[in-house]
Design a protein around this motif. Structure first.
Motif, PDB file in Angstrom:
ATOM      1  N   MET A  15      71.216  70.105  40.754  1.00  0.00           N
ATOM      2  CA  MET A  15      71.359  68.926  40.286  1.00  0.00           C
ATOM      3  C   MET A  15      72.467  67.918  41.291  1.00  0.00           C
ATOM      4  SD  MET A  15      72.662  68.357  36.228  1.00  0.00           S
ATOM      5  CE  MET A  15      74.555  68.654  36.617  1.00  0.00           C
ATOM      6  N   ASP A  16      73.206  68.522  42.069  1.00  0.00           N
ATOM      7  CA  ASP A  16      73.916  67.667  42.859  1.00  0.00           C
ATOM      8  C   ASP A  16      72.825  67.190  43.968  1.00  0.00           C
ATOM      9  OD1 ASP A  16      76.458  66.885  44.096  1.00  0.00           O
ATOM     10  OD2 ASP A  16      75.962  68.353  45.656  1.00  0.00           O
ATOM     11  N   LYS A  17      71.899  67.701  44.434  1.00  0.00           N
ATOM     12  CA  LYS A  17      71.070  67.080  45.491  1.00  0.00           C
ATOM     13  C   LYS A  17      70.376  65.985  44.681  1.00  0.00           C
ATOM     14  CE  LYS A  17      70.467  71.470  48.143  1.00  0.00           C
ATOM     15  NZ  LYS A  17      69.495  72.771  48.373  1.00  0.00           N
ATOM     16  N   ASP A  18      69.898  66.406  43.368  1.00  0.00           N
ATOM     17  CA  ASP A  18      69.253  65.074  42.838  1.00  0.00           C
ATOM     18  C   ASP A  18      70.031  63.772  42.565  1.00  0.00           C
ATOM     19  OD1 ASP A  18      66.972  66.936  42.680  1.00  0.00           O
ATOM     20  OD2 ASP A  18      67.303  67.280  40.526  1.00  0.00           O
ATOM     21  N   MET A  19      71.246  64.252  42.036  1.00  0.00           N
ATOM     22  CA  MET A  19      72.311  63.159  41.975  1.00  0.00           C
ATOM     23  C   MET A  19      72.240  62.379  43.546  1.00  0.00           C
ATOM     24  SD  MET A  19      72.621  63.275  39.157  1.00  0.00           S
ATOM     25  CE  MET A  19      74.323  62.156  38.643  1.00  0.00           C
ATOM     26  N   ALA A  20      72.365  62.917  44.570  1.00  0.00           N
ATOM     27  CA  ALA A  20      72.206  62.255  45.773  1.00  0.00           C
ATOM     28  C   ALA A  20      71.224  61.414  46.081  1.00  0.00           C
ATOM     29  CB  ALA A  20      72.397  63.311  47.068  1.00  0.00           C
ATOM     30  N   SER A  21      70.187  61.682  45.644  1.00  0.00           N
ATOM     31  CA  SER A  21      69.089  60.572  45.826  1.00  0.00           C
ATOM     32  C   SER A  21      69.374  59.619  44.515  1.00  0.00           C
ATOM     33  CB  SER A  21      67.713  61.282  45.411  1.00  0.00           C
ATOM     34  OG  SER A  21      67.733  61.822  43.983  1.00  0.00           O
ATOM     35  N   ILE A  22      69.985  59.916  43.298  1.00  0.00           N
ATOM     36  CA  ILE A  22      70.158  58.496  42.467  1.00  0.00           C
ATOM     37  C   ILE A  22      71.187  57.765  43.065  1.00  0.00           C
ATOM     38  CG2 ILE A  22      71.169  58.324  40.344  1.00  0.00           C
ATOM     39  CD1 ILE A  22      69.875  60.751  39.194  1.00  0.00           C
ATOM     40  N   ALA A  23      72.210  58.080  43.826  1.00  0.00           N
ATOM     41  CA  ALA A  23      72.855  57.143  44.601  1.00  0.00           C
ATOM     42  C   ALA A  23      72.298  56.204  45.319  1.00  0.00           C
ATOM     43  CB  ALA A  23      74.065  57.789  45.094  1.00  0.00           C
ATOM     44  N   ALA A  24      71.293  56.632  45.971  1.00  0.00           N
ATOM     45  CA  ALA A  24      70.547  55.704  47.170  1.00  0.00           C
ATOM     46  C   ALA A  24      69.600  55.038  46.158  1.00  0.00           C
ATOM     47  CB  ALA A  24      69.809  56.670  47.783  1.00  0.00           C
ATOM     48  N   LEU A  25      68.971  55.450  45.143  1.00  0.00           N
ATOM     49  CA  LEU A  25      68.297  54.700  44.152  1.00  0.00           C
ATOM     50  C   LEU A  25      68.919  53.620  43.530  1.00  0.00           C
ATOM     51  CD1 LEU A  25      65.413  54.333  42.761  1.00  0.00           C
ATOM     52  CD2 LEU A  25      66.079  55.867  41.130  1.00  0.00           C
ATOM     53  N   ALA A  26      70.327  53.899  43.030  1.00  0.00           N
ATOM     54  CA  ALA A  26      71.196  52.834  42.561  1.00  0.00           C
ATOM     55  C   ALA A  26      71.439  51.761  43.529  1.00  0.00           C
ATOM     56  CB  ALA A  26      72.458  53.594  41.967  1.00  0.00           C
ATOM     57  N   ALA A  27      71.650  52.204  44.905  1.00  0.00           N
ATOM     58  CA  ALA A  27      71.664  51.082  45.694  1.00  0.00           C
ATOM     59  C   ALA A  27      70.550  50.153  45.843  1.00  0.00           C
ATOM     60  CB  ALA A  27      72.166  51.766  47.162  1.00  0.00           C
ATOM     61  N   LYS A  28      69.461  50.842  45.888  1.00  0.00           N
ATOM     62  CA  LYS A  28      68.124  49.925  45.858  1.00  0.00           C
ATOM     63  C   LYS A  28      68.178  48.939  44.857  1.00  0.00           C
ATOM     64  CE  LYS A  28      65.370  53.175  48.783  1.00  0.00           C
ATOM     65  NZ  LYS A  28      64.467  54.138  48.700  1.00  0.00           N
ATOM     66  N   VAL A  29      68.258  49.656  43.459  1.00  0.00           N
ATOM     67  CA  VAL A  29      68.244  48.788  42.152  1.00  0.00           C
ATOM     68  C   VAL A  29      69.368  47.635  42.467  1.00  0.00           C
ATOM     69  CG1 VAL A  29      69.001  48.523  39.626  1.00  0.00           C
ATOM     70  CG2 VAL A  29      67.546  50.696  40.689  1.00  0.00           C
ATOM     71  N   LYS A  30      70.582  47.663  42.867  1.00  0.00           N
ATOM     72  CA  LYS A  30      71.616  46.794  42.864  1.00  0.00           C
ATOM     73  C   LYS A  30      71.175  45.738  43.907  1.00  0.00           C
ATOM     74  CE  LYS A  30      75.719  49.239  42.097  1.00  0.00           C
ATOM     75  NZ  LYS A  30      77.233  49.732  42.402  1.00  0.00           N
ATOM     76  N   HIS A  31      70.356  46.034  45.141  1.00  0.00           N
ATOM     77  CA  HIS A  31      69.784  45.051  46.192  1.00  0.00           C
ATOM     78  C   HIS A  31      68.741  44.422  45.391  1.00  0.00           C
ATOM     79  CE1 HIS A  31      68.656  43.577  49.999  1.00  0.00           C
ATOM     80  NE2 HIS A  31      67.260  43.965  49.810  1.00  0.00           N
ATOM     81  N   ILE A  32      67.780  45.160  44.708  1.00  0.00           N
ATOM     82  CA  ILE A  32      66.797  44.331  43.986  1.00  0.00           C
ATOM     83  C   ILE A  32      67.206  43.371  43.020  1.00  0.00           C
ATOM     84  CG2 ILE A  32      64.827  44.686  42.407  1.00  0.00           C
ATOM     85  CD1 ILE A  32      64.230  47.214  43.793  1.00  0.00           C
ATOM     86  N   LYS A  33      68.434  43.948  42.321  1.00  0.00           N
ATOM     87  CA  LYS A  33      68.917  42.898  41.211  1.00  0.00           C
ATOM     88  C   LYS A  33      69.591  41.625  41.890  1.00  0.00           C
ATOM     89  CE  LYS A  33      72.354  42.646  37.330  1.00  0.00           C
ATOM     90  NZ  LYS A  33      72.824  41.569  37.797  1.00  0.00           N
ATOM     91  N   HIS A  34      70.327  41.933  43.055  1.00  0.00           N
ATOM     92  CA  HIS A  34      70.936  40.787  43.848  1.00  0.00           C
ATOM     93  C   HIS A  34      69.683  39.820  44.016  1.00  0.00           C
ATOM     94  CE1 HIS A  34      72.574  38.221  46.735  1.00  0.00           C
ATOM     95  NE2 HIS A  34      73.290  39.112  47.267  1.00  0.00           N
ATOM     96  N   ALA A  35      68.680  40.624  44.751  1.00  0.00           N
ATOM     97  CA  ALA A  35      67.386  39.615  45.286  1.00  0.00           C
ATOM     98  C   ALA A  35      66.664  38.602  43.755  1.00  0.00           C
ATOM     99  CB  ALA A  35      66.367  40.381  45.986  1.00  0.00           C
ATOM    100  N   VAL A  36      66.808  39.344  42.813  1.00  0.00           N
ATOM    101  CA  VAL A  36      66.215  38.783  41.618  1.00  0.00           C
ATOM    102  C   VAL A  36      67.127  37.572  41.177  1.00  0.00           C
ATOM    103  CG1 VAL A  36      65.585  38.898  39.245  1.00  0.00           C
ATOM    104  CG2 VAL A  36      64.785  40.603  40.822  1.00  0.00           C
ATOM    105  N   ASP A  37      68.527  37.786  41.303  1.00  0.00           N
ATOM    106  CA  ASP A  37      69.408  36.799  40.956  1.00  0.00           C
ATOM    107  C   ASP A  37      69.388  35.829  41.850  1.00  0.00           C
ATOM    108  OD1 ASP A  37      70.308  38.333  38.947  1.00  0.00           O
ATOM    109  OD2 ASP A  37      72.221  39.014  39.997  1.00  0.00           O
ATOM    110  N   VAL A  38      69.173  35.981  43.200  1.00  0.00           N
ATOM    111  CA  VAL A  38      69.031  34.813  44.268  1.00  0.00           C
ATOM    112  C   VAL A  38      67.731  34.142  43.990  1.00  0.00           C
ATOM    113  CG1 VAL A  38      68.724  34.276  46.658  1.00  0.00           C
ATOM    114  CG2 VAL A  38      70.491  36.134  45.962  1.00  0.00           C
TER     115      VAL A  38
END
Length: 114
Positions: A85-108
């Motif tokens: 689960m810890d290994k899976d959560m590490a990929s979630i952190a990277a995915l969250a960063a991508k989602v934030k980047h996409i949200k920022h791009a959508v906002d822009v």
């Protein structure tokens, strides 16, 4: 019947005394047999009790050992699942960063459309 006087006053029946003595000897022999049998039975009961206590202790210890072993196995399994689960959560952190980047791009993009 033979009688012997004791002192000068009371005659005693010797055959009656011999009968009483024989009865006393028989009673003594029966009592010895009874006491010996009782001792043997008590010894057997004590031995059986001791053996049953040993069996109970062994089964109790074995039961506790089995329970401890099962708990160790379950704990090991839980630790393995937590590691996964810890290994899976590490990929979630990277995915969250991508989602934030996409949200920022959508906002822009949304801001530029207005």
């Amino acid at each position: 019947m033979q009688r012997m006087p004791i002192g000068n006053s009371i005659p005693i029946d010797v055959s009656l005394l011999e009968d009483i003595e024989q009865s006393a000897l028989q009673l003594s022999a029966q009592l010895d047999t009874l006491v010996t049998s009782l001792q043997e039975n008590l010894q057997r009961a004590a031995t059986t009790t001791l053996e049953s206590i040993k069996v109970y202790e062994r089964s109790l210890v074995q039961g506790v050992c089995a329970q401890v072993e099962a708990c160790v196995d379950q704990t090991t399994d839980l630790i393995s699942r937590c590691d996964e689960m810890d290994k899976d959560m590490a990929s979630i952190a990277a995915l969250a960063a991508k989602v934030k980047h996409i949200k920022h791009a959508v906002d822009v993009l949304a801001a530029s459309i207005k």
